[in-house]
Motif scaffolding. Sequence first.
Motif, short mmCIF file in Angstrom:
data_model
loop_
_atom_site.label_atom_id
_atom_site.label_comp_id
_atom_site.label_asym_id
_atom_site.label_seq_id
_atom_site.Cartn_x
_atom_site.Cartn_y
_atom_site.Cartn_z
N PHE A 1 -4.29 33.69 22.02
CA PHE A 1 -3.86 32.56 21.12
C PHE A 1 -2.62 32.01 21.92
N MET B 1 -4.70 29.54 24.56
CA MET B 1 -5.10 28.44 23.99
C MET B 1 -4.15 27.42 23.81
N GLY C 1 -3.47 25.56 26.67
CA GLY C 1 -4.91 24.64 26.99
C GLY C 1 -4.60 23.43 26.14
N LEU D 1 -8.10 16.99 23.73
CA LEU D 1 -9.34 16.72 23.37
C LEU D 1 -10.41 17.78 23.95
N ARG D 2 -10.00 17.98 25.06
CA ARG D 2 -10.82 19.10 25.73
C ARG D 2 -10.89 20.43 24.82
N ALA D 3 -9.68 20.77 24.23
CA ALA D 3 -9.48 21.97 23.49
C ALA D 3 -10.56 21.58 22.03
N LYS D 4 -10.19 20.32 21.35
CA LYS D 4 -11.23 20.02 20.55
C LYS D 4 -12.45 20.33 20.80
N MET D 5 -13.03 20.03 21.98
CA MET D 5 -14.34 19.93 22.35
C MET D 5 -14.94 21.33 22.85
N ILE D 6 -13.86 22.41 22.81
CA ILE D 6 -14.59 23.77 22.80
C ILE D 6 -14.41 24.35 21.52
N GLY D 7 -14.17 23.54 20.46
CA GLY D 7 -14.24 23.85 19.09
C GLY D 7 -13.04 24.48 18.47
N VAL D 8 -11.79 24.07 19.01
CA VAL D 8 -10.55 24.47 18.60
C VAL D 8 -9.96 23.79 17.43
N SER D 9 -9.71 24.01 16.29
CA SER D 9 -8.85 23.18 15.38
C SER D 9 -7.28 23.27 15.71
N ARG E 1 -3.17 25.69 14.67
CA ARG E 1 -2.66 26.56 15.60
C ARG E 1 -1.21 26.30 15.94
N VAL F 1 1.04 27.61 13.28
CA VAL F 1 1.12 29.10 13.62
C VAL F 1 2.54 29.20 14.81
N PRO G 1 -14.29 19.76 16.19
CA PRO G 1 -14.66 21.28 16.12
C PRO G 1 -15.69 21.98 15.48
N VAL H 1 -18.85 21.43 17.18
CA VAL H 1 -18.97 22.45 18.56
C VAL H 1 -19.49 23.74 18.12
N PHE I 1 -8.53 21.95 31.54
CA PHE I 1 -7.08 22.50 31.21
C PHE I 1 -6.67 22.59 32.70
N LEU J 1 -4.40 25.55 34.01
CA LEU J 1 -4.71 26.83 33.98
C LEU J 1 -5.63 27.21 35.13
N LEU K 1 -11.11 30.56 27.92
CA LEU K 1 -10.72 30.13 26.44
C LEU K 1 -12.23 29.80 25.86
N GLN L 1 -13.14 31.26 22.38
CA GLN L 1 -13.24 30.36 21.01
C GLN L 1 -14.59 30.85 20.74
N THR M 1 -9.58 33.91 19.68
CA THR M 1 -8.23 33.16 20.20
C THR M 1 -7.27 33.38 19.01
N ARG N 1 -6.34 36.35 18.37
CA ARG N 1 -5.32 37.55 18.73
C ARG N 1 -4.10 37.16 19.40
N LEU O 1 -20.01 28.05 26.21
CA LEU O 1 -19.93 27.84 24.65
C LEU O 1 -21.37 28.00 24.00
#
Lengths: 333, 254
Positions: free
Chosen positions: A196, A199, A202, A208-216, A220, A223, B74, B77, B91, B94, B102, B106, B111, B113, B164
């Motif tokens: 977590f 991410m 990241g 945008l990269r984070a979105k493009m690996i499927g992250v909402s 996050r 939280v 997302p 994806v 990133f 990183l 990551l 994902q 992620t 956790r 992915l």
Amino acid sequence: MSDIAVTHVPHKRNIPFAQEAAGALVILALGAIGWFLYPDDLAFLTRLIGIAFLVLSLDLVTGYCGVATLGHAAQFGVGAYAAGIACIRGVSDPVALLAVGLCAGTVMGLISGALITRFRGLPQLVLSIAVGQLIAGLANKLSWLTGGSDGLSGIEPGKVFGVFGFDMYSRTAFVFSLGVLVITFVVLQRFVRSPFGLMCRGIKDDDLRAKMIGVSIYPRLVVMYGVAGAVAGIGGALTAISTGVVGLDSVSFERSAEVLVMLVLGGAGHLWGALAGTVIFMIFEHIVAAANPFHWMTLVGLLLILIVVFAPRGLIEPVVLLWAKFKRKGSAV
Amino acid sequence: MSDLLEARSVSRSFGGLHVTRDVNFKLTTGDRVALIGPNGAGKTTLVNLITGDIAPSEGQFFMGGDEITGLSIPDRVRRGLVRTFQTTRLFANLTVADNIALAIMQRKRITRRFFSSSTELPEVRAEWSEILSHLGLDRLAYRKVVELAYGQQRLIELAIGLALHPKVLLLDEPAAGVPHDEAPRILEAINRLPSDIAVLMIEHDMDLVFKFAKRVLVLAAGRLIFEGSPDQVTADHEVRRAYLGSYADARRPT
């Protein structure tokens, strides 16, 4: 070197919990120095620890997620007021009061996060100020609950674990705060290295990269804000418990701005940076303000300019680089 | 052969400017398609439309028969629609390992956790180190991405796409900016992609297009003007005029 046939990439040298243990030991050692060398300043050191929670909390959202905020004192203040009010209404166990502060801070964090992280850039910053001012206004207006501009006083918590009463030299308060700080810091060390936490870093780097690996992204960040609120709430509660008063300063804009300065000073994005910034700023303020009460802020400004010019990523950055170099050398041999 | 991705009369205009006009195409299992066209033809806009970065003014997208037009980036994806970027977006602060970890985490939904140390989770580690050694990047695993050469960053862009486990992979000029002697490595990595996924590649380098594609789509002024095998493309008069110019003449057997 026979076990790398499959993976090719050598394992990092990993002693489980080594980092956490080191963190705990360093903080305890610093605490011991404070305890033995400055026995008359324990009240100040206790206040410092309380603020350290707020800076750590700010680091979580600003340093790790890239959220710009100038209203972070809200989480701290709500924790402080909640603990203070609970104590006056009859909850006297310090650990229970911490739990109250933690819960109040978490709720406040989730609410602010839900508002602030909807936006990016300047709107985000302005919104954070607005949220901070709203809480400050409420603390002032709801005087039946918060004591208004007089603040809350008469907070007299019971004994820690039913054994250690709070004394006028702040000995108990100091040790209690230090203990809570060690636990929190160790937990946070684990947290920021978790999937977590990684991410979140990241997302800070490139959302945008984070979105493009499927992250909402939005949930996050909310939280994360909740976690930050919990940390700040603990700090607020600790301050309320150890000083016995909660005033408007704990939710003030100045407090929010000051902790941001501390974070930048120490280095955002590192837990140690947050801690170093707090220690250096608070001690600097303590010494210089005593020596020259009129111009100390000028000197703080000067210090900050020097650091931004010569160590733009905070005082911790050179240390981190040196450490990385040292480790790389060690593994190359 | 099932349709992995379908665009049905997709249009997009910005103000009065029609960037994409009535585009229809299908990608099926195992497809290797190149999307070519002159500068400003709207290739990247089309990719942005497919990924959900911008919404179409008209038309729909489908994946495996389900409409995805209204889904967020997302969500697409998670259904296996993955892209790489024309200019690397990684990133940057990183490490290489963390970047790929990551993506893996994902995909595996871990992620959320909060307390396990991330990159060194055994199941994640095994996967990223395999991807890295495939691409010849294993020695860079613990370097920060910003410290790497551009060609290496392009490969990491690809590595994240691989991690992915896409069903449809969109490659936006994967070799752009890569030094010429490193380009074969990119092609090699692309050719090693799992055979059951559909790949759509935007590329200017015609050598790469001919080595990779079984089918070519030609986009000009927002419209798909041609679809066919690479050889048909070079033979087609209109395409030559619109885009290939002297290159097509140069390739014609003499």
